[in-house]
Design an enzyme around this catalytic site. Structure first.
Site, mmCIF file in Angstrom:
data_model
loop_
_atom_site.group_PDB
_atom_site.id
_atom_site.type_symbol
_atom_site.label_atom_id
_atom_site.label_comp_id
_atom_site.label_asym_id
_atom_site.label_seq_id
_atom_site.Cartn_x
_atom_site.Cartn_y
_atom_site.Cartn_z
ATOM 1 N N GLU A 290 -85.140 41.148 37.745
ATOM 2 C CA GLU A 290 -86.618 40.751 37.427
ATOM 3 C C GLU A 290 -87.907 40.872 38.419
ATOM 4 O O GLU A 290 -88.476 42.232 37.664
ATOM 5 C CB GLU A 290 -86.265 39.218 36.763
ATOM 6 C CG GLU A 290 -85.770 39.042 35.532
ATOM 7 C CD GLU A 290 -85.854 39.721 34.059
ATOM 8 O OE1 GLU A 290 -86.984 40.685 34.217
ATOM 9 O OE2 GLU A 290 -85.344 39.588 33.525
ATOM 10 N N SER B 167 -92.232 47.001 33.681
ATOM 11 C CA SER B 167 -92.533 46.754 31.939
ATOM 12 C C SER B 167 -93.877 46.275 32.498
ATOM 13 O O SER B 167 -94.504 46.439 31.386
ATOM 14 C CB SER B 167 -91.183 45.889 31.672
ATOM 15 O OG SER B 167 -91.539 44.718 32.228
ATOM 16 N N HIS C 110 -85.901 46.483 31.756
ATOM 17 C CA HIS C 110 -84.449 46.424 32.183
ATOM 18 C C HIS C 110 -83.036 47.934 31.568
ATOM 19 O O HIS C 110 -82.562 48.329 32.951
ATOM 20 C CB HIS C 110 -83.462 45.725 31.212
ATOM 21 C CG HIS C 110 -84.003 44.465 31.741
ATOM 22 N ND1 HIS C 110 -83.273 43.789 32.693
ATOM 23 C CD2 HIS C 110 -85.102 43.678 31.429
ATOM 24 C CE1 HIS C 110 -83.977 42.767 33.343
ATOM 25 N NE2 HIS C 110 -85.123 42.686 31.893
ATOM 26 N N HIS D 127 -90.541 45.137 27.547
ATOM 27 C CA HIS D 127 -90.033 44.593 28.496
ATOM 28 C C HIS D 127 -88.690 44.963 28.554
ATOM 29 O O HIS D 127 -88.341 45.715 29.677
ATOM 30 C CB HIS D 127 -90.020 42.823 28.144
ATOM 31 C CG HIS D 127 -89.237 42.482 29.941
ATOM 32 N ND1 HIS D 127 -89.615 42.561 30.533
ATOM 33 C CD2 HIS D 127 -88.077 41.878 29.507
ATOM 34 C CE1 HIS D 127 -88.062 42.112 32.034
ATOM 35 N NE2 HIS D 127 -87.400 41.858 31.018
#
Length: 550
Positions: A419, A438, A379, A374
């Site tokens: 997010e 992700s 990110h 993730h």
């Protein structure tokens, strides 16, 4: 009492405190708190969304999941501290002294403390004796979750009496009535031989602490969860002792990490590499049509520089060095999901707290908690973009010294932007949120016709109820990163904080803009940058004039 052997620390479980069901969440265009009940005027739409969401869930995840988020931690801190203020205000108004109250309790058939003050938030220490294996601890933890009592520390040891096999020491905080009810229920559980409340004390008001120098991030280790597979019976790794042991080993490396030292390198197993490869291949096919251009550009750069490849799980040290060259951001290993306040404060220093463990191989397409897949696929590419890196740091700076209520709102803003944010791009909508970028299922879902999409407005978004069950029912769409950043700046300017801060990259420390010297230093810095800008413009103008003449 003998010293307990430390099994895990700072175990914060705030899962069921504010449950939101994705299948029943309905949003409106105003900024008031949103109802979780579908509108009577839109039963067909709500039903259709529910059915399609379940279909996506089955295709993408193969089951129902609940994400662990910063927002739940922020909500708990808000409720706890607000309760403390209310209780202390009532005591002072009645002229009472704020003294520590003691509770007299015995086990099983004994009596407990007087039933006064059952609605106050208290600190408790308990010993739970288990009849069976340590797997029974998961049932105990779940009971505390259901009672909305937060566990802050857990230790275990082999039992000192023949009647039980293990003894568990718990430090927790919650409403007294909830804790007593939880204790009564557990005493009736056949797996629990005994339960003793050994201390009951009032909560203490604490000053808001936040890091002042980048080395202070060594103290930002307040975890919501640590060894999640140990505690959650729904976790795919719960019954996998090998996976749990590996998670513990990797988490211990993160706990031992200190600033300005190389990030430990993990020798990933073939099973973990295969999980990475599976996710990497699936998402790479979607990025050209679903990811924003900033993500696509950096992802290609990561591959060209051989930092990313489907054949290896990237090492955080290599990725961190890449980020430093691009935007000055750096990675720091973390054992699990940090508290909202600690995580946001790290961003102020251009530090991103990053996990190193890989999700369980039985569920490669989705993880209910942050893992390195993730972080690295979602990110990192965005943090390598200068505009987005600045946006992330400004969220962190704005959170410093903020109240619990405002931390909760910043955590909500982070959820719906960093997010799960969407952005307009050349007349279309693309994903920039790491939670979508992700996850194959989330990325497909986010740009489908199933979820609701609303224009990003910081004030509205900050109070929007969210869903941490499976796929998101609502997304906020930004006109551009620059527009989103400007709206966030306006929102942050209305937040009450002790003072304004700026980050000094040379000293890696925060500067409080509260004195004449600090303001003059900042003004000189800005003046120097403006002079540099004017000289650059003059050079460009001279070259342009020369070209026109020739």
């Amino acid at each position: 009492m003998e010293m307990f052997s430390n099994v895990f620390t700072k175990c914060r479980r705030i899962i069921n405190q504010f449950p939101i069901d994705a299948s029943t969440t309905k949003t409106s265009t105003d900024s008031s708190p949103k109802s979780t009940v579908p509108s009577k005027n839109e039963p067909a739409v709500a039903s259709n969304r529910t059915q399609q969401s379940r279909l996506y869930r089955q295709r993408s995840h193969g089951g129902s999941w609940r994400r662990k988020s910063l927002i739940e931690d922020a909500k708990f801190e808000t409720v706890t501290n607000a309760e403390f203020e209310r209780v202390e205000g009532r005591r002072l108004s009645q002229g009472e002294l704020c003294i520590s109250e003691e509770v007299e309790t015995t086990n099983g058939d004994g009596k407990s403390s007087p039933e006064e003050g059952l609605d106050t938030v208290r600190n408790f220490t308990l010993i739970v004796s288990l009849q069976e294996k340590m797997s029974s601890l998961a049932d105990v933890i779940k009971m505390f979750d259901l009672s909305k009592v937060a566990i802050e520390h857990v230790e275990s040891r082999a039992s000192q009496t023949p009647e039980s096999k293990y003894e568990i020491l718990l430090h927790c905080v919650g409403i007294k009535g909830n804790l007593l009810h939880c204790a009564d229920v557990l005493r009736q559980n056949s797996r629990v031989q005994n339960l003793t409340i050994i201390s009951d004390s009032s909560t203490e008001k604490k000053d808001i602490w936040f890091p002042r120098h980048i080395t202070d991030l060594d103290k930002c280790t307040h975890l919501i969860t640590k060894f999640e597979p140990e505690l959650d019976t729904d976790h795919p790794g719960f019954c996998d002792k090998v996976y749990r042991a590996r998670r513990k080993m990797i988490a211990d490396l993160a706990f031992d990490y200190r600033d300005d030292t190389p990030i430990p390198r993990i020798e990933y197993l073939e099973e973990e590499i295969e999980t990475w490869r599976h996710v990497y291949r699936a998402l790479k096919k979607l990025y050209p049509t679903h990811a924003c251009k900033e993500h696509r550009r950096v992802f290609e750069m990561l591959e060209n520089e051989n930092v990313y490849s489907e054949n290896k799980v990237p090492q955080l040290e290599d990725v961190s060095n890449f980020l430093k060259r691009k935007t000055g951001f750096q990675l720091r290993p973390v054992a699990g999901l940090l508290s909202a306040r600690d995580f946001l404060a790290s961003l102020a220093f251009r530090v991103f707290q990053c996990t190193q463990y890989v999700r369980h191989s039985s569920k490669p397409d989705h993880s209910p908690e942050p893992d390195c897949i993730h972080e690295l696929l979602g990110h990192v590419p965005m943090l390598a973009d200068p505009d987005f890196a600045e946006f992330s740091q400004e969220i962190g700076l704005s959170s410093l010294g903020s109240s619990d209520e405002d931390i909760e709102k910043f955590a909500t803003l982070y959820w719906f932007t960093v997010e799960f944010g969407l952005v307009k791009e050349d007349g279309e909508i693309r994903a920039y949120g790491a939670g979508a970028l992700s996850s194959y299922g989330e990325l497909m879902h986010s740009l489908s016709d199933v979820p609701q999409r609303k224009e990003f407005n910081a004030a509205t978004t900050s109070v929007q109820e969210y869903s941490d069950y499976d796929l998101q029912p609502i997304y906020f769409v930004a006109e551009s990163f620059e527009d989103m950043k400007e709206k966030m700046r306006i929102y942050a300017s209305n937040i009450k904080r002790p003072c304004e801060f700026r980050y000094d990259a040379f000293t890696q420390s925060l500067v409080e803009l509260t004195s004449k010297d600090a303001l003059q230093s900042m003004a000189k810095n800005i003046k120097g940058q403006m002079a540099c800008l004017q000289r650059a413009l003059s050079h460009i103008e001279m070259r342009t004039t020369a070209l026109c003449v020739s």
